[in-house]
Write a protein that holds these residues in place. Structure first.
Motif, PDB file in Angstrom:
ATOM      1  N   HIS A  71      46.825  41.710  41.432  1.00  0.00           N
ATOM      2  CA  HIS A  71      45.297  42.110  42.012  1.00  0.00           C
ATOM      3  C   HIS A  71      44.972  40.885  41.152  1.00  0.00           C
ATOM      4  O   HIS A  71      45.603  39.943  40.092  1.00  0.00           O
ATOM      5  CB  HIS A  71      44.771  43.123  42.228  1.00  0.00           C
ATOM      6  CG  HIS A  71      45.194  44.046  42.535  1.00  0.00           C
ATOM      7  ND1 HIS A  71      44.795  44.384  44.041  1.00  0.00           N
ATOM      8  CD2 HIS A  71      45.900  45.459  42.421  1.00  0.00           C
ATOM      9  CE1 HIS A  71      45.733  45.795  44.854  1.00  0.00           C
ATOM     10  NE2 HIS A  71      46.080  46.245  44.163  1.00  0.00           N
ATOM     11  N   GLY A  72      44.178  40.233  40.969  1.00  0.00           N
ATOM     12  CA  GLY A  72      42.910  39.773  40.672  1.00  0.00           C
ATOM     13  C   GLY A  72      41.322  40.391  39.693  1.00  0.00           C
ATOM     14  O   GLY A  72      41.400  41.518  40.327  1.00  0.00           O
ATOM     15  N   PHE A  73      41.108  40.210  38.995  1.00  0.00           N
ATOM     16  CA  PHE A  73      39.454  40.996  38.457  1.00  0.00           C
ATOM     17  C   PHE A  73      39.027  39.369  38.469  1.00  0.00           C
ATOM     18  O   PHE A  73      39.190  39.152  36.807  1.00  0.00           O
ATOM     19  CB  PHE A  73      40.200  41.228  37.336  1.00  0.00           C
ATOM     20  CG  PHE A  73      38.486  42.727  36.873  1.00  0.00           C
ATOM     21  CD1 PHE A  73      38.015  43.850  37.472  1.00  0.00           C
ATOM     22  CD2 PHE A  73      38.491  42.080  35.343  1.00  0.00           C
ATOM     23  CE1 PHE A  73      36.772  44.562  36.450  1.00  0.00           C
ATOM     24  CE2 PHE A  73      37.654  42.629  35.131  1.00  0.00           C
ATOM     25  CZ  PHE A  73      36.949  43.846  35.280  1.00  0.00           C
ATOM     26  N   GLU A  74      37.971  39.797  39.041  1.00  0.00           N
ATOM     27  CA  GLU A  74      37.115  38.553  38.385  1.00  0.00           C
ATOM     28  C   GLU A  74      35.752  38.851  38.303  1.00  0.00           C
ATOM     29  O   GLU A  74      35.144  39.188  39.256  1.00  0.00           O
ATOM     30  CB  GLU A  74      36.774  37.166  39.676  1.00  0.00           C
ATOM     31  CG  GLU A  74      36.027  35.741  39.040  1.00  0.00           C
ATOM     32  CD  GLU A  74      36.181  35.069  40.172  1.00  0.00           C
ATOM     33  OE1 GLU A  74      36.932  35.186  41.577  1.00  0.00           O
ATOM     34  OE2 GLU A  74      35.211  33.879  40.066  1.00  0.00           O
ATOM     35  N   ILE A  75      34.432  38.728  37.464  1.00  0.00           N
ATOM     36  CA  ILE A  75      33.264  39.187  37.406  1.00  0.00           C
ATOM     37  C   ILE A  75      32.833  37.448  37.373  1.00  0.00           C
ATOM     38  O   ILE A  75      32.855  36.872  36.669  1.00  0.00           O
ATOM     39  CB  ILE A  75      32.903  39.278  36.680  1.00  0.00           C
ATOM     40  CG1 ILE A  75      33.661  41.013  36.285  1.00  0.00           C
ATOM     41  CG2 ILE A  75      31.415  40.054  35.742  1.00  0.00           C
ATOM     42  CD1 ILE A  75      33.613  40.938  34.310  1.00  0.00           C
ATOM     43  N   CYS A  83      38.976  41.048  43.592  1.00  0.00           N
ATOM     44  CA  CYS A  83      40.018  40.874  43.098  1.00  0.00           C
ATOM     45  C   CYS A  83      40.074  39.271  43.787  1.00  0.00           C
ATOM     46  O   CYS A  83      39.862  38.989  45.574  1.00  0.00           O
ATOM     47  CB  CYS A  83      40.677  41.445  44.611  1.00  0.00           C
ATOM     48  SG  CYS A  83      42.995  41.168  44.184  1.00  0.00           S
ATOM     49  N   ASN A  84      40.990  38.531  43.408  1.00  0.00           N
ATOM     50  CA  ASN A  84      40.675  37.402  43.336  1.00  0.00           C
ATOM     51  C   ASN A  84      42.172  36.692  43.984  1.00  0.00           C
ATOM     52  O   ASN A  84      42.614  35.687  44.150  1.00  0.00           O
ATOM     53  CB  ASN A  84      40.711  36.175  43.147  1.00  0.00           C
ATOM     54  CG  ASN A  84      40.506  36.160  41.713  1.00  0.00           C
ATOM     55  OD1 ASN A  84      41.225  36.801  41.395  1.00  0.00           O
ATOM     56  ND2 ASN A  84      40.205  35.545  41.073  1.00  0.00           N
ATOM     57  N   GLU A  85      42.708  37.518  44.066  1.00  0.00           N
ATOM     58  CA  GLU A  85      44.818  37.325  44.773  1.00  0.00           C
ATOM     59  C   GLU A  85      45.043  37.553  45.673  1.00  0.00           C
ATOM     60  O   GLU A  85      44.857  39.334  45.932  1.00  0.00           O
ATOM     61  CB  GLU A  85      45.246  37.839  43.511  1.00  0.00           C
ATOM     62  CG  GLU A  85      45.231  37.085  41.909  1.00  0.00           C
ATOM     63  CD  GLU A  85      46.042  35.550  41.665  1.00  0.00           C
ATOM     64  OE1 GLU A  85      47.223  35.739  42.581  1.00  0.00           O
ATOM     65  OE2 GLU A  85      45.829  35.238  41.150  1.00  0.00           O
ATOM     66  N   TYR A  86      45.101  37.171  46.568  1.00  0.00           N
ATOM     67  CA  TYR A  86      45.813  38.553  47.888  1.00  0.00           C
ATOM     68  C   TYR A  86      46.699  39.722  48.630  1.00  0.00           C
ATOM     69  O   TYR A  86      47.491  39.144  47.731  1.00  0.00           O
ATOM     70  CB  TYR A  86      45.609  37.499  49.521  1.00  0.00           C
ATOM     71  CG  TYR A  86      46.570  37.884  50.036  1.00  0.00           C
ATOM     72  CD1 TYR A  86      45.318  37.908  50.732  1.00  0.00           C
ATOM     73  CD2 TYR A  86      47.485  38.526  50.956  1.00  0.00           C
ATOM     74  CE1 TYR A  86      45.091  39.001  52.660  1.00  0.00           C
ATOM     75  CE2 TYR A  86      47.777  38.713  52.083  1.00  0.00           C
ATOM     76  CZ  TYR A  86      46.048  39.229  53.297  1.00  0.00           C
ATOM     77  OH  TYR A  86      46.757  39.726  54.129  1.00  0.00           O
ATOM     78  N   CYS A  87      46.100  40.376  47.983  1.00  0.00           N
ATOM     79  CA  CYS A  87      46.970  41.617  48.004  1.00  0.00           C
ATOM     80  C   CYS A  87      47.098  42.486  49.200  1.00  0.00           C
ATOM     81  O   CYS A  87      47.820  43.430  49.166  1.00  0.00           O
ATOM     82  CB  CYS A  87      46.685  42.703  46.541  1.00  0.00           C
ATOM     83  SG  CYS A  87      44.863  42.488  47.107  1.00  0.00           S
ATOM     84  N   GLY A  88      46.818  42.426  50.250  1.00  0.00           N
ATOM     85  CA  GLY A  88      46.790  42.597  51.782  1.00  0.00           C
ATOM     86  C   GLY A  88      45.629  42.494  52.318  1.00  0.00           C
ATOM     87  O   GLY A  88      45.469  41.194  52.308  1.00  0.00           O
ATOM     88  N   ASN A  89      46.145  43.253  53.639  1.00  0.00           N
ATOM     89  CA  ASN A  89      45.560  43.404  54.974  1.00  0.00           C
ATOM     90  C   ASN A  89      43.700  43.332  54.438  1.00  0.00           C
ATOM     91  O   ASN A  89      43.149  43.172  55.207  1.00  0.00           O
ATOM     92  CB  ASN A  89      45.535  44.115  56.310  1.00  0.00           C
ATOM     93  CG  ASN A  89      46.843  43.794  56.970  1.00  0.00           C
ATOM     94  OD1 ASN A  89      47.677  42.019  56.833  1.00  0.00           O
ATOM     95  ND2 ASN A  89      47.328  44.649  57.450  1.00  0.00           N
ATOM     96  N   MET A 126      37.873  45.262  48.557  1.00  0.00           N
ATOM     97  CA  MET A 126      38.720  44.323  47.770  1.00  0.00           C
ATOM     98  C   MET A 126      37.624  44.158  45.647  1.00  0.00           C
ATOM     99  O   MET A 126      37.583  42.794  45.568  1.00  0.00           O
ATOM    100  CB  MET A 126      39.793  44.374  46.841  1.00  0.00           C
ATOM    101  CG  MET A 126      40.251  45.054  45.637  1.00  0.00           C
ATOM    102  SD  MET A 126      41.955  45.612  45.434  1.00  0.00           S
ATOM    103  CE  MET A 126      42.010  45.984  43.863  1.00  0.00           C
ATOM    104  N   SER A 127      36.363  44.817  46.011  1.00  0.00           N
ATOM    105  CA  SER A 127      35.336  44.047  45.220  1.00  0.00           C
ATOM    106  C   SER A 127      34.997  45.908  45.055  1.00  0.00           C
ATOM    107  O   SER A 127      35.213  47.177  44.834  1.00  0.00           O
ATOM    108  CB  SER A 127      34.519  43.903  45.762  1.00  0.00           C
ATOM    109  OG  SER A 127      33.587  44.741  46.544  1.00  0.00           O
TER     110      SER A 127
END
Ligand code: CUA
Length: 155
Positions: free
Chosen positions: A102-106, A137-143, A148-149
């Protein structure tokens, strides 16, 4: 095999630039201690939810003006989904995932880390202004990646 003169010149220029750029990269990396912001702590993904740090994710005060925030990235959501921290405090985020990358971007800050299964991503930030921030979430992790926020409120 003979190499034409002009080709030799261009090969020399290209090779010299390559060596020079690699040297600059190496020198600046060593001089500034540049390193990835996280990924030094390992964690078994299957135990993320039952391990001490992430069993009860959230904000904890660790000093007069210091806080830690444990965040579990659980496809397709973050736990907790709402985080509140005080303005001006030093906030260290520890993020781990039990499933996929996943990504974690603020948004609007320089907090932006990958969350990789098996590692705890650590990032520290001080929020100078009150307000509400979007965590993405800035990594594509699924449908359901687009759902995801989370929100971060600085009070
Ligand atoms: Cu998690 Cu995209």
């Amino acid at each position: 095999m003979s190499i034409p003169r002009l080709e030799r010149i261009w090969l020399t220029i290209g090779g010299t630039m390559l060596v020079a750029f690699l040297a600059i990269l190496l020198v600046t990396a060593v001089a500034t201690g540049a390193a990835p912001p996280s990924g030094m702590t390992t964690i078994d993904p299957s135990t993320v939810l039952s391990s001490g740090m992430f069993a009860s994710p959230g904000v904890k005060q660790t000093g007069p003006h210091e806080y830690t925030v444990h965040v579990a990235a659980l496809y397709p959501a973050f736990a907790p989904s709402a985080i509140t921290v005080p303005v001006g405090a030093k906030v260290t985020f520890h993020i781990a995932t039990k499933d996929v990358v996943h990504g974690f971007e603020i948004v609007g800050t320089d907090v932006n880390v990958m969350v990789i299964p098996g590692y705890v991503s650590d990032v520290t930030h001080t929020f100078p202004h009150k307000g509400t921030y979007l965590i993405l979430c800035n990594e594509y992790c699924g449908n359901l990646h687009h759902l995801m926020s989370a929100t971060l409120t600085v009070v």
